[in-house]
Design a protein around this motif. Sequence first.
Motif, PDB file in Angstrom:
ATOM      1  N   MET A   1       0.820  -1.207   0.000  1.00 48.80           N
ATOM      2  CA  MET A   1       0.000   0.000   0.000  1.00 48.80           C
ATOM      3  C   MET A   1       0.857   1.262   0.000  1.00 48.80           C
ATOM      4  SD  MET A   1      -3.088  -1.218   2.556  1.00 48.80           S
ATOM      5  CE  MET A   1      -4.435  -0.285   1.858  1.00 48.80           C
ATOM      6  N   PHE A   2       1.923   1.278   0.799  1.00 42.57           N
ATOM      7  CA  PHE A   2       2.747   2.489   0.823  1.00 42.57           C
ATOM      8  C   PHE A   2       3.976   2.319  -0.055  1.00 42.57           C
ATOM      9  CE2 PHE A   2       6.287   2.352   4.290  1.00 42.57           C
ATOM     10  CZ  PHE A   2       6.639   1.053   3.980  1.00 42.57           C
ATOM     11  N   GLU A   3       4.658   3.434  -0.321  1.00 45.29           N
ATOM     12  CA  GLU A   3       5.920   3.435  -1.058  1.00 45.29           C
ATOM     13  C   GLU A   3       6.878   4.352  -0.310  1.00 45.29           C
ATOM     14  OE1 GLU A   3       5.132   4.532  -5.128  1.00 45.29           O
ATOM     15  OE2 GLU A   3       3.537   3.044  -5.337  1.00 45.29           O
TER      16      GLU A   3
ATOM     17  N   ASP B   1       1.454  13.189   2.396  1.00 43.27           N
ATOM     18  CA  ASP B   1       0.346  12.768   3.276  1.00 43.27           C
ATOM     19  C   ASP B   1       0.857  12.443   4.677  1.00 43.27           C
ATOM     20  OD1 ASP B   1      -1.455  13.045   1.218  1.00 43.27           O
ATOM     21  OD2 ASP B   1      -1.664  10.896   0.832  1.00 43.27           O
ATOM     22  N   LYS B   2       2.001  11.788   4.740  1.00 39.18           N
ATOM     23  CA  LYS B   2       2.580  11.411   6.031  1.00 39.18           C
ATOM     24  C   LYS B   2       2.941  12.653   6.837  1.00 39.18           C
ATOM     25  CE  LYS B   2       6.252   8.452   7.937  1.00 39.18           C
ATOM     26  NZ  LYS B   2       7.358   7.516   7.576  1.00 39.18           N
ATOM     27  N   ALA B   3       3.508  13.645   6.160  1.00 40.55           N
ATOM     28  CA  ALA B   3       3.880  14.896   6.839  1.00 40.55           C
ATOM     29  C   ALA B   3       2.651  15.617   7.384  1.00 40.55           C
ATOM     30  CB  ALA B   3       4.658  15.786   5.883  1.00 40.55           C
ATOM     31  N   ALA B   4       1.510  15.413   6.734  1.00 37.78           N
ATOM     32  CA  ALA B   4       0.253  16.030   7.183  1.00 37.78           C
ATOM     33  C   ALA B   4      -0.474  15.151   8.191  1.00 37.78           C
ATOM     34  CB  ALA B   4      -0.639  16.305   5.976  1.00 37.78           C
ATOM     35  N   ASN B   5       0.258  14.158   8.751  1.00 41.14           N
ATOM     36  CA  ASN B   5      -0.317  13.232   9.729  1.00 41.14           C
ATOM     37  C   ASN B   5      -1.522  12.486   9.164  1.00 41.14           C
ATOM     38  OD1 ASN B   5      -0.191  11.967  12.230  1.00 41.14           O
ATOM     39  ND2 ASN B   5      -1.689  13.370  13.135  1.00 41.14           N
TER      40      ASN B   5
ATOM     41  N   GLU C   1       1.894   2.096   8.820  1.00 46.62           N
ATOM     42  CA  GLU C   1       2.171   3.452   9.293  1.00 46.62           C
ATOM     43  C   GLU C   1       0.918   4.308   9.434  1.00 46.62           C
ATOM     44  OE1 GLU C   1       6.747   4.254   7.807  1.00 46.62           O
ATOM     45  OE2 GLU C   1       5.128   5.232   6.726  1.00 46.62           O
ATOM     46  N   ALA C   2      -0.145   3.933   8.741  1.00 48.11           N
ATOM     47  CA  ALA C   2      -1.351   4.772   8.701  1.00 48.11           C
ATOM     48  C   ALA C   2      -2.594   3.943   9.006  1.00 48.11           C
ATOM     49  CB  ALA C   2      -1.495   5.425   7.325  1.00 48.11           C
ATOM     50  N   PRO C   3      -3.642   4.572   9.557  1.00 46.79           N
ATOM     51  CA  PRO C   3      -4.870   3.831   9.895  1.00 46.79           C
ATOM     52  C   PRO C   3      -5.641   3.427   8.649  1.00 46.79           C
ATOM     53  CG  PRO C   3      -5.180   6.173  10.284  1.00 46.79           C
ATOM     54  CD  PRO C   3      -3.730   6.001   9.955  1.00 46.79           C
ATOM     55  N   ASP C   4      -6.541   2.461   8.815  1.00 44.71           N
ATOM     56  CA  ASP C   4      -7.312   1.957   7.670  1.00 44.71           C
ATOM     57  C   ASP C   4      -8.179   3.030   7.033  1.00 44.71           C
ATOM     58  OD1 ASP C   4     -10.390   1.298   8.773  1.00 44.71           O
ATOM     59  OD2 ASP C   4      -8.849   1.304  10.323  1.00 44.71           O
ATOM     60  N   VAL C   5      -8.606   4.039   7.820  1.00 47.19           N
ATOM     61  CA  VAL C   5      -9.433   5.098   7.237  1.00 47.19           C
ATOM     62  C   VAL C   5      -8.632   5.926   6.247  1.00 47.19           C
ATOM     63  CG1 VAL C   5     -11.103   5.228   9.120  1.00 47.19           C
ATOM     64  CG2 VAL C   5      -8.991   6.572   9.259  1.00 47.19           C
ATOM     65  N   TYR C   6      -7.330   6.052   6.475  1.00 47.90           N
ATOM     66  CA  TYR C   6      -6.481   6.747   5.486  1.00 47.90           C
ATOM     67  C   TYR C   6      -6.427   5.945   4.193  1.00 47.90           C
ATOM     68  CZ  TYR C   6      -2.230   8.084   2.996  1.00 47.90           C
ATOM     69  OH  TYR C   6      -1.340   8.448   2.004  1.00 47.90           O
TER      70      TYR C   6
END
Length: 417
Positions: A125-127, A136-140, A174-179
């Motif tokens: 899912m991520f790269e 997106d990660k920087a924007a939490n 690293e990120a929740p499923d809603v992301y």
Amino acid sequence: INWGIYSVPSFGNEWFWERWKGQKDEAYVKFMSDNYRPDFTYPDFAKDFTAEFFEAEDWAKLFQASGAKYIVFDSKHHEGYTLWPSKYSFNWNSMAVGPNRDLVGEMAEAIKNHTTIKFGLYHSMFEWFNPLYLQDKAANYSTQDFVFAKTLPELYELVTNYEPEVVWSDGDWEAPDVYWNSTVFLSWLYNDSPVKDTVVVNDRWGKGVACHHGGFLTCQDRYSPTVKQNRKYENAMTIDRKSWGFRREAMLEDYLSAFDLIKTFVITVSTGGNMLMNVAPTKEGTISPIYQERLTQVGQWLAVNGEAIYASRPWSHQNDTINSNVWYTSKSSGQTTDAYAILLQWPANKTLTLGAPVPSVGTEGTTSVSLMGYSGQATLDYKATGQQGLVVTLPAISVLDVPCQWAWTFKITNVQN
């Protein structure tokens, strides 16, 4: 099957790019400084991902010979390079740079048309270094630009074009499923996709989801419990102890032996799991002889002992109560249960002592014991040890008549427990 641009440097492991440029691991930095020009970039490896010897039908035949019932082919790892001509990975896919072939398509065609194996796909899912993801990660993760421009379109494209019956997600943690918008994709997959009636998925769909939600649970890499699990799980593990990707520096002792693999497999099935055994091809598209040998050895073992594995269920006991070298599986038909005692070490005293089985005697049927694959004595002599337990007299077997090389299955029919 873990295959990608990391197969070109084939050093360390499949996290090569992140170890080199993310963590700046000393071993990876030194490898690059010793062997490549100072301005060399990771994408420069792509032209050498040639796959000129890749023959999907040959791979498919090998996987069939291994006894596998499904495969999971790496469509895209965390580096972002897709092994199919994705519209959402411009100039960073196997048609645009490298082999100039649709590797996913070739593998799907070979598996579906030339084997009885189910075709599955791995997708990250991520790269690591995708600017949209890093933004997106920087924007939490309050923005989802990467998800809607890359992750979800790729998943829809893969399922629509190649119809995998296993969707094996990764790179979610690293990120929740809603992301990730996981539930929306899964709802489409199970209700409207071309594989809605047959597809299964794993449990890596967002931070905190693994080991809790999914068609089957993977929990973590090399997840290998020794007690029965309440949910179907999969032990995703590697033949090379240190890497999912091909490594040129690997030594013989780095590879699990056939016995190691079969022992892991038996314990996994005994406790309610499947085993996903990883193979790491080379950049040229070959599967090294050591991997071919291991796959063939497991297939040879399954040809003798498959009845104790395929469509089996965990029994009332997993490990025997007094013999730690025995693990059980079972099958039931109506009110009758057969237990399969899989022995990892042949006894020196010509008897096999088991503490768990409760044999049956009388009108409901009498328990019998047989050694699977042995063409000599049809049923073996045994004595019950009280209400529970057996002592089986082992036949004197010539080395030429041993049914298999590594672990031996004793079928115990009509047990009461």
